[in-house]
Design an enzyme around this catalytic site. Structure first.
Site, short mmCIF file in Angstrom:
data_model
loop_
_atom_site.label_atom_id
_atom_site.label_comp_id
_atom_site.label_asym_id
_atom_site.label_seq_id
_atom_site.Cartn_x
_atom_site.Cartn_y
_atom_site.Cartn_z
N HIS A 67 0.84 -1.20 0.00
CA HIS A 67 0.00 0.00 0.00
C HIS A 67 0.88 1.25 0.00
O HIS A 67 0.69 2.16 -0.82
CB HIS A 67 -0.90 -0.07 1.25
CG HIS A 67 -1.65 1.18 1.57
ND1 HIS A 67 -3.03 1.25 1.52
CD2 HIS A 67 -1.23 2.42 1.97
CE1 HIS A 67 -3.41 2.47 1.88
NE2 HIS A 67 -2.34 3.20 2.16
N GLU A 68 1.86 1.27 0.91
CA GLU A 68 2.76 2.44 1.00
C GLU A 68 3.59 2.59 -0.27
O GLU A 68 3.84 3.71 -0.73
CB GLU A 68 3.68 2.32 2.21
CG GLU A 68 2.98 2.26 3.56
CD GLU A 68 2.01 3.40 3.80
OE1 GLU A 68 2.24 4.50 3.30
OE2 GLU A 68 0.99 3.17 4.49
N HIS A 71 1.68 4.42 -2.83
CA HIS A 71 1.81 5.88 -2.67
C HIS A 71 3.14 6.35 -3.25
O HIS A 71 3.20 7.31 -4.02
CB HIS A 71 1.81 6.27 -1.19
CG HIS A 71 0.49 6.13 -0.49
ND1 HIS A 71 -0.68 6.66 -0.97
CD2 HIS A 71 0.15 5.53 0.68
CE1 HIS A 71 -1.67 6.41 -0.13
NE2 HIS A 71 -1.19 5.71 0.88
N ASP A 168 -5.91 8.23 4.27
CA ASP A 168 -5.76 8.68 2.88
C ASP A 168 -7.01 9.42 2.40
O ASP A 168 -6.91 10.38 1.64
CB ASP A 168 -5.51 7.47 1.97
CG ASP A 168 -4.17 6.82 2.29
OD1 ASP A 168 -3.23 7.56 2.62
OD2 ASP A 168 -4.09 5.59 2.22
#
Ligand SMILES: [Zn+2]
Length: 371
Positions: A67-68, A71, A168
């Protein structure tokens, strides 16, 4: 869980985390509380359940890491670099090196939850293909690992899209608001929703004795508050230079003066730190703590030159304030001497900057009122 920007000042985070890998040039760090968390799960689950629980948690954190990275990679594509990714027990944080514009922030923020949605679809397809999708009963113990990861990724996607800081969704909301409102106002709205949500979560946690929920509520509240403060301060500093906040009425002291004469000025005036000069030349700075040390050691007749700090911070009057705040750290709050073409024209301390922020904030609140 979220991506955030480099905050000014000291970087205490690094002391409690260590680098475990580097992926596409981005250092991946693990916070020590995360290791404790894994160990706690391993131990509390007993000899059989604990191990499988640890595997599940580790697998979920791989999903958090992806997930990170979502980003970070979208940020990279848009030209915003990521300094590092740190994994905490309640999620991950991708630390961006610079400030994205609202359209950039929109894309960067959506990328993380999008990764979890894609993973959820993959796990769904896998469980369908292997016919391992059975009705969930009795919690996580009775579901297979792929099923648990399907649920985890769906939860991560949904939780992170809650439109409140520091999730987010809060950034998406801010970016959307930012298309019409100022950054500070957008952050206050998104952060305010985050704080309200945190309070509600905390109350629910209190009544159901859900300690994990209370912990999450605490982190959400702190995260939202920090983001509001940092953004408001940064937006106020933006566009200003050091000469906007420096003290211009100040005294210097000659290097040949006695410590007692310096002490008299501190007692009878409001200035605590004095630039030390010899003619037009600035030799150093005499801080109040050095003065006290000098008086205690050498007595009142000792010369200022013997107790001044020869290494002092100096900056050009034109330095942007966002850059100037970096000169102050927790360990070194001594004032910066401000020069214009080699001439000393002012002094700036952290106090000057915070007063400036406070008063400018008061002005902007006045304008933000009804009407
Ligand atoms: Zn995120």
């Amino acid at each position: 869980m979220s991506q955030t920007r480099k905050q000014s000042g000291t970087d205490g985070r690094q002391a409690w985390s260590f680098r475990v890998a580097t992926i596409v040039g981005i250092p991946i760090r693990i916070h020590f509380t995360f290791i404790l968390f894994l160990a706690w799960i391993g131990l509390s689950g007993g000899s059989s359940g604990g191990a499988s629980m640890s595997i599940l948690v580790a697998a979920i954190f791989v999903c958090v890491l992806l997930h990170e990275l979502g980003h970070a990679l979208v940020a990279k594509k848009l030209g915003v670099l990521t300094r590092d990714i740190t994994l905490y027990p309640i999620g991950g944080v991708a630390m961006l090196d610079s400030k994205p514009t609202p359209p950039q922030e929109l894309k960067i923020s959506l990328a993380g939850p999008a990764v979890n949605l894609v993973l959820a679809v993959l796990f769904f397809v896998y469980t369908q293909a292997t016919h391992s999708l059975v009705p969930v009963k009795g919690g996580l113990q009775s579901v297979s690992l792929p099923q648990a990861l399907l649920i985890a990724n769906l939860t991560l996607a949904v939780f992170n899209m809650i439109p409140a800081f520091p999730m987010d969704g809060g950034r998406v909301l801010r970016a959307a608001l930012g298309l019409r409102l100022s950054e500070a106002r957008s952050t206050q709205i998104a952060g305010g929703i985050g704080q309200a949500l945190a309070v509600m979560l905390g109350i629910v946690g209190l009544f159901t004795q859900g300690y994990v929920l209370m912990l999450i509520a605490f982190f959400v509240f702190v995260g939202a508050s920090q983001e509001i403060q940092a953004t408001v301060a940064r937006s106020i500093l933006h566009g200003h230079i050091l000469s906007d906040v420096m003290q211009t009425s100040f005294e210097t002291i000659a290097s040949g003066a006695s410590l007692q004469s310096a002490a008299n000025r501190v007692i009878h005036g409001t200035q605590r730190d004095f630039p030390v000069t010899n003619g037009d030349e600035v030799l150093g700075i005499l801080t109040r703590s050095q003065l006290a040390l000098g008086l205690a050691t050498d007595g009142e007749t000792a010369y200022v030159a013997g107790w001044m700090e020869r290494k002092f911070k100096s900056a050009n009057a034109e330095m942007p304030l966002e850059e100037a705040v970096e000169l102050f750290t927790q360990s070194d709050t001594a004032p910066v001497l401000v020069f214009e073409e080699e001439r000393l024209i002012g002094m700036a301390s952290l106090e000057n900057i915070s007063q400036f922020v406070m008063l400018e904030h008061a002005k902007s609140r006045g304008h933000a009122g009804p009407g």
